[in-house]
Design a protein around this motif. Structure first.
Motif, PDB file in Angstrom:
ATOM      1  N   GLN A  13       0.860  -1.190   0.000  1.00  0.00           N
ATOM      2  CA  GLN A  13       0.000   0.000   0.000  1.00  0.00           C
ATOM      3  C   GLN A  13       0.894   1.238   0.000  1.00  0.00           C
ATOM      4  N   GLU A  36       3.752   0.144   2.387  1.00  0.00           N
ATOM      5  CA  GLU A  36       3.663  -0.768   3.528  1.00  0.00           C
ATOM      6  C   GLU A  36       3.377  -2.165   2.982  1.00  0.00           C
ATOM      7  N   ILE A  60       0.624  -8.719   4.545  1.00  0.00           N
ATOM      8  CA  ILE A  60       0.584 -10.135   4.163  1.00  0.00           C
ATOM      9  C   ILE A  60      -0.835 -10.576   3.797  1.00  0.00           C
ATOM     10  N   ARG A  61      -0.939 -11.524   2.887  1.00  0.00           N
ATOM     11  CA  ARG A  61      -2.196 -12.182   2.550  1.00  0.00           C
ATOM     12  C   ARG A  61      -1.939 -13.672   2.428  1.00  0.00           C
ATOM     13  N   ASP A  74       6.547 -13.995  10.706  1.00  0.00           N
ATOM     14  CA  ASP A  74       7.398 -12.796  10.739  1.00  0.00           C
ATOM     15  C   ASP A  74       8.659 -13.009   9.895  1.00  0.00           C
ATOM     16  N   VAL A 121       7.843 -12.942   6.227  1.00  0.00           N
ATOM     17  CA  VAL A 121       7.580 -11.584   5.748  1.00  0.00           C
ATOM     18  C   VAL A 121       8.900 -10.823   5.561  1.00  0.00           C
ATOM     19  N   ASN A 141       5.581  -4.910   8.762  1.00  0.00           N
ATOM     20  CA  ASN A 141       4.937  -5.119  10.071  1.00  0.00           C
ATOM     21  C   ASN A 141       5.585  -6.292  10.790  1.00  0.00           C
ATOM     22  N   ASP A 177       2.917   1.715  15.204  1.00  0.00           N
ATOM     23  CA  ASP A 177       1.676   1.532  14.446  1.00  0.00           C
ATOM     24  C   ASP A 177       0.476   1.768  15.354  1.00  0.00           C
ATOM     25  N   ASP A 178      -0.637   2.105  14.751  1.00  0.00           N
ATOM     26  CA  ASP A 178      -1.893   2.281  15.488  1.00  0.00           C
ATOM     27  C   ASP A 178      -1.700   3.195  16.692  1.00  0.00           C
ATOM     28  N   GLU A 197      -3.105   6.912   8.889  1.00  0.00           N
ATOM     29  CA  GLU A 197      -3.650   5.731   8.196  1.00  0.00           C
ATOM     30  C   GLU A 197      -5.118   6.004   7.857  1.00  0.00           C
ATOM     31  N   PHE A 198      -5.678   5.157   7.013  1.00  0.00           N
ATOM     32  CA  PHE A 198      -7.120   5.160   6.718  1.00  0.00           C
ATOM     33  C   PHE A 198      -7.608   6.485   6.112  1.00  0.00           C
ATOM     34  N   GLU A 219      -9.433   8.180   3.575  1.00  0.00           N
ATOM     35  CA  GLU A 219     -10.386   7.614   2.623  1.00  0.00           C
ATOM     36  C   GLU A 219     -11.009   8.663   1.705  1.00  0.00           C
ATOM     37  N   GLY A 259      -3.896   5.268   2.806  1.00  0.00           N
ATOM     38  CA  GLY A 259      -5.312   4.911   2.909  1.00  0.00           C
ATOM     39  C   GLY A 259      -5.884   4.622   1.545  1.00  0.00           C
ATOM     40  N   TYR A 260      -7.128   4.143   1.539  1.00  0.00           N
ATOM     41  CA  TYR A 260      -7.736   3.728   0.277  1.00  0.00           C
ATOM     42  C   TYR A 260      -7.803   4.883  -0.732  1.00  0.00           C
ATOM     43  N   PRO A 292      -4.044  -1.535  -0.896  1.00  0.00           N
ATOM     44  CA  PRO A 292      -2.960  -2.519  -0.920  1.00  0.00           C
ATOM     45  C   PRO A 292      -3.126  -3.424  -2.136  1.00  0.00           C
TER      46      PRO A 292
HETATM   47  P1  C2E Z   1      -1.914  -2.286  10.021  1.00  0.00           P
HETATM   48  O1  C2E Z   1      -0.470  -2.545   9.995  1.00  0.00           O
HETATM   49  O2  C2E Z   1      -2.409  -1.123  10.788  1.00  0.00           O
HETATM   50  O3  C2E Z   1      -2.329  -2.181   8.515  1.00  0.00           O
HETATM   51  C1  C2E Z   1      -3.281  -1.314   8.040  1.00  0.00           C
HETATM   52  C2  C2E Z   1      -4.518  -2.048   7.707  1.00  0.00           C
HETATM   53  O4  C2E Z   1      -5.519  -1.118   7.346  1.00  0.00           O
HETATM   54  C3  C2E Z   1      -4.373  -2.975   6.540  1.00  0.00           C
HETATM   55  O5  C2E Z   1      -5.246  -4.070   6.736  1.00  0.00           O
HETATM   56  C4  C2E Z   1      -4.881  -2.155   5.394  1.00  0.00           C
HETATM   57  O6  C2E Z   1      -5.370  -2.921   4.328  1.00  0.00           O
HETATM   58  C5  C2E Z   1      -6.006  -1.415   6.056  1.00  0.00           C
HETATM   59  N1  C2E Z   1      -6.258  -0.137   5.437  1.00  0.00           N
HETATM   60  C6  C2E Z   1      -5.407   0.627   4.737  1.00  0.00           C
HETATM   61  N2  C2E Z   1      -6.005   1.740   4.314  1.00  0.00           N
HETATM   62  C7  C2E Z   1      -7.272   1.693   4.748  1.00  0.00           C
HETATM   63  C8  C2E Z   1      -8.389   2.577   4.618  1.00  0.00           C
HETATM   64  O7  C2E Z   1      -8.341   3.655   4.012  1.00  0.00           O
HETATM   65  N3  C2E Z   1      -9.550   2.190   5.225  1.00  0.00           N
HETATM   66  C9  C2E Z   1      -9.645   1.004   5.901  1.00  0.00           C
HETATM   67  N4  C2E Z   1     -10.814   0.696   6.472  1.00  0.00           N
HETATM   68  N5  C2E Z   1      -8.607   0.162   6.027  1.00  0.00           N
HETATM   69  C10 C2E Z   1      -7.425   0.500   5.457  1.00  0.00           C
HETATM   70  P2  C2E Z   1      -4.715  -5.515   6.571  1.00  0.00           P
HETATM   71  O8  C2E Z   1      -3.773  -5.616   5.472  1.00  0.00           O
HETATM   72  O9  C2E Z   1      -5.916  -6.392   6.602  1.00  0.00           O
HETATM   73  O10 C2E Z   1      -3.892  -5.707   7.899  1.00  0.00           O
HETATM   74  C11 C2E Z   1      -4.491  -5.726   9.107  1.00  0.00           C
HETATM   75  C12 C2E Z   1      -3.458  -5.809  10.181  1.00  0.00           C
HETATM   76  O11 C2E Z   1      -2.808  -7.082  10.127  1.00  0.00           O
HETATM   77  C13 C2E Z   1      -2.341  -4.809  10.030  1.00  0.00           C
HETATM   78  O12 C2E Z   1      -2.701  -3.585  10.518  1.00  0.00           O
HETATM   79  C14 C2E Z   1      -1.237  -5.454  10.806  1.00  0.00           C
HETATM   80  O13 C2E Z   1      -1.397  -5.222  12.167  1.00  0.00           O
HETATM   81  C15 C2E Z   1      -1.463  -6.918  10.529  1.00  0.00           C
HETATM   82  N6  C2E Z   1      -0.578  -7.322   9.451  1.00  0.00           N
HETATM   83  C16 C2E Z   1      -0.707  -7.118   8.116  1.00  0.00           C
HETATM   84  N7  C2E Z   1       0.359  -7.611   7.449  1.00  0.00           N
HETATM   85  C17 C2E Z   1       1.203  -8.123   8.380  1.00  0.00           C
HETATM   86  C18 C2E Z   1       2.495  -8.753   8.314  1.00  0.00           C
HETATM   87  O14 C2E Z   1       3.097  -8.906   7.275  1.00  0.00           O
HETATM   88  N8  C2E Z   1       3.042  -9.179   9.495  1.00  0.00           N
HETATM   89  C19 C2E Z   1       2.427  -8.985  10.678  1.00  0.00           C
HETATM   90  N9  C2E Z   1       3.018  -9.409  11.793  1.00  0.00           N
HETATM   91  N10 C2E Z   1       1.218  -8.370  10.778  1.00  0.00           N
HETATM   92  C20 C2E Z   1       0.610  -7.942   9.656  1.00  0.00           C
END
Ligand code: C2E
Ligand code: MG
Ligand code: MG
Length: 615
Positions: free
Chosen positions: A392, A406, A409-410, A438, A441, A461, A523-524, A580-581, A583, A601-602, A607
């Motif tokens: 992303q 950023e 992972i999927r 980890d 990744v 991450n 983060d967050d 982040e986020f 939109e 953000g979107y 992503p």
């Molecule tokens: P995160 O690191 O805070 O990642 C941001 C999440 O917000 C991502 O979801 C992303 O797709 C989503 N996002 C981005 N822009 C927007 C937006 O404008 N609106 C909304 N509603 N969502 C948005 P994702 O990819 O599903 O990841 C969720 C969480 O999973 C991540 O939060 C992170 O904590 C974890 N994660 C993702 N990839 C990895 C990784 O490779 N390793 C680890 N350990 N954790 C991961």
């Protein structure tokens, strides 16, 4: 003075004086293990002046100076009454002439013996020589002394009576101790019993207790033809409150919800808290229609419930699953729980704040729910490369230039669909597989980075567990060396809550990885709010303001104030901010105004798999 009864089991009577008896003939000294003789309080009840004088003289010579004389029964009763403090008499022995005026000595004796406060006091009856020997004992006396009284005889009798008193006191205090001990043990047992069946936080029944009740419901269905309903309740927004406001607020929310449910459910069923934010209600003797009505009323109750903290108000909501235990189908208590849980999951996936009745058609949802089903899928994905990374973009403000991506992972599903990390990262963390993820990744992200132009960098991450693993820094060092990638092009993201939970370990790890040139982002950020105090000590370069503050930024003045203040704090501490986020464009404009450094953000970019043209 020798303390009363230090070695209570044996009463030692010897001739060693404990105090200095007056000079003159000494009949016998009191036993050493008793209190000093002058502490012993004796009553002489007699109206015979000669006897009184003789007894007083003999007793005083043996050190018994604490004497009271009562010349009639009224006076003696008055003394006895006065001797009581908290139900304990300080009289140690009574010497009583049976001919005492107004009330016969035997009657007094019987009365004392029957009275709880006095019956431990030994009574030596002084009787004429021709008195029948058994009468005093029948009346409860401990000894009898025939007239004429002789000092040589009196003192050993008094000492024996005092020994008896000592034994009685001892037994009484032992009994008291035992009673107290027994009562305490009973309270403890009751408490343990309570804890075995109850949830510590809310006081509701716990899972174990519910399972017992379920077993009974299963038996009742089988033998008594009754139908029971199990309602499985899962709060919709608990995680948001817990992550954003912290555990204390989370606990407060769980207790508030428990109290609301308790009032509504009342005595109609068993209400239990069965895991963090999951509750269950078991109602016996109920039809399906009534069970649905009850579930709806609980759903409405939670729909109208708002949880307030200092800064926010949260709408909580609940998803409810219903499973029936009825005579036509033989299921176990465990089956009932799984079915209700599954129905609840369906209610959640179909939009939350809903009631759903278990149906066999729902079984396709089961794999999503259970970690056990995910573990082999995660293992398989690790072994057979069924993970991939999507990227992303993050833009710099106000230039809007993409400076980095950023990596997210999927998992690749059976039909090539991309599965979100929310489905498997929490399971992997719980089941000890996150470490491998980890590493996967890090390896793959650095491989991708090698193919990107050098002006682009990647955010990776890492789970909080990665920071507990001492093997990680050498592994990253080696990977950077073999790929030739500059560590400065990597920013590791760690969530604020994870960083704070393992503060010192995380800080050490960050310091080590910094020597490779890597940077760090929290983060967050803002989700925990304990963060400002930690921030100063945390060697991070970026703060990623939690998306929850950004999505509604344009309309929410509170969020605006918070984002502004977070940006200011970051600037003061020399750290850069990422929102982040993002939109929509309005949000982007506001963020620029506040001086936020980067946006993601979107609206900026979703992503997606990275194509070389992106770079
Ligand atoms: P995160 O690191 O805070 O990642 C941001 C999440 O917000 C991502 O979801 C992303 O797709 C989503 N996002 C981005 N822009 C927007 C937006 O404008 N609106 C909304 N509603 N969502 C948005 P994702 O990819 O599903 O990841 C969720 C969480 O999973 C991540 O939060 C992170 O904590 C974890 N994660 C993702 N990839 C990895 C990784 O490779 N390793 C680890 N350990 N954790 C991961
Ligand atoms: Mg992240
Ligand atoms: Mg984030």
């Amino acid at each position: 003075m020798t303390p009363f009864c230090e070695k209570p089991e044996t009463l030692v009577v010897n001739n060693t004086p404990t105090n200095n008896p007056p000079s003159g003939p000494s009949y016998q000294t009191p036993p050493q293990t008793l209190r000093g003789a002058d502490q012993m309080r004796l009553i002489i009840i007699s109206d015979q002046p000669d006897d009184i004088a003789l007894m007083r003289s003999a007793l005083e010579q043996s050190g018994f100076t604490n004497l009271i004389v009562a010349e009639n029964s009224e006076a003696s009763l008055e003394h006895l009454r006065k001797s009581l403090a908290n139900g304990i008499s300080d009289i140690d022995a009574i010497l009583m002439d049976i001919t005492v005026p107004s009330m016969n000595g035997y009657e007094i004796c019987r009365m004392l013996h029957a009275n709880n406060d006095w019956h431990a006091i030994p009574v030596i009856i002084i009787a004429p020589n021709d008195e029948s020997g058994h009468m005093p004992f029948d009346a409860g006396a401990t000894d009898i002394l025939f007239k004429p009284i002789r000092g040589m005889e009196l003192i050993p009798r008094v000492i024996a009576a005092l020994s008896l008193k000592q034994e009685r006191d001892l037994r009484k205090s032992r009994e008291h101790e035992l009673e107290t001990e027994l009562a305490e043990r009973k309270v403890m047992e009751a408490r343990l019993q309570y804890l075995v069946g109850h949830d510590d936080l809310t006081g509701l029944s716990n899972r174990r207790r519910l399972e017992q009740e379920l077993e009974l419901a299963v038996l009742n269905a089988h033998y008594n033809n009754t139908t029971s309903a199990l309602l499985y309740l899962d709060l919709d927004q608990f995680k948001v409150v817990n992550d954003t406001e912290g555990h204390t607020a989370g606990d407060r929310l769980l207790v508030n919800v428990a109290n609301k449910l308790r009032r509504q459910v009342g005595a109609t069923g068993t209400l239990a808290r069965i895991s963090s934010d999951e509750y269950a209600v078991l109602i016996e003797n109920i039809t399906l229609d009534d069970a649905v009505r009850t579930a709806e009323s609980l759903r409405c109750l939670m729909d109208e419930f708002y949880f307030k903290t200092d800064s926010r108000t949260y709408h909580i909501g609940v998803s409810i699953g219903i499973a029936l235990i009825h005579p036509d189908e033989s299921i176990t208590a465990g089956d009932a729980l799984t079915r209700a849980d599954q129905a609840c999951y369906v209610a959640k996936t179909r939009g939350r704040n809903m009631v759903h009745i278990f149906s066999h058609e729902d079984t396709e949802m089961l794999p999503l729910r259970h970690a056990a089903q995910w573990v082999p899928r995660i293992r398989d994905a690790l072994l057979n490369d069924k993970f991939c990374l999507v990227f992303q973009p993050v833009i710099s403000l106000p230039s809007h230039e993409t400076t980095h991506y950023e990596a997210l992972i999927r998992m690749i599903g059976n039909h090539q669909e991309l599965i979100s990390p929310d489905n498997f990262i929490p399971v992997a963390e719980r089941m000890g597989l996150i470490h491998d993820i980890d590493l996967w990744v890090v390896e793959h992200a650095i491989d991708v980075l090698r193919t990107l132009p050098v002006h682009l960098s990647l955010n990776i991450n890492l789970s909080s567990h990665a920071f507990q693993d001492p093997a990680l820094p050498p592994l990253i060092r080696e990977k950077l060396t073999t790929t030739g990638v500059d560590g400065k092009r990597i920013t590791f993201e760690i969530t604020e809550t994870a960083a704070i939970a393992n503060f010192s370990q995380t800080r050490n790890m960050i310091t080590q990885l910094r020597t490779l040139g890597c940077r760090f982002a929290l983060d967050d950020f803002g989700a925990g709010f304990s963060s400002f105090s930690y921030l100063k000590q945390f060697p991070v370069d970026y703060l990623k303001i939690d998306g929850a503050f950004i999505t509604n930024l344009v309309n929410d003045p509170v969020d605006q104030t918070l984002v502004k203040s977070m940006t200011e704090v970051a600037r003061t501490l020399g750290k850069r901010t990422v929102a982040e986020f993002v939109e929509n464009n309005e949000t982007l404009i506001l963020l620029e105004e506040y001086g936020v450094d980067y946006a993601q953000g979107y609206y900026v970019g979703k992503p997606q798999p990275l194509k070389m043209t992106d770079s």
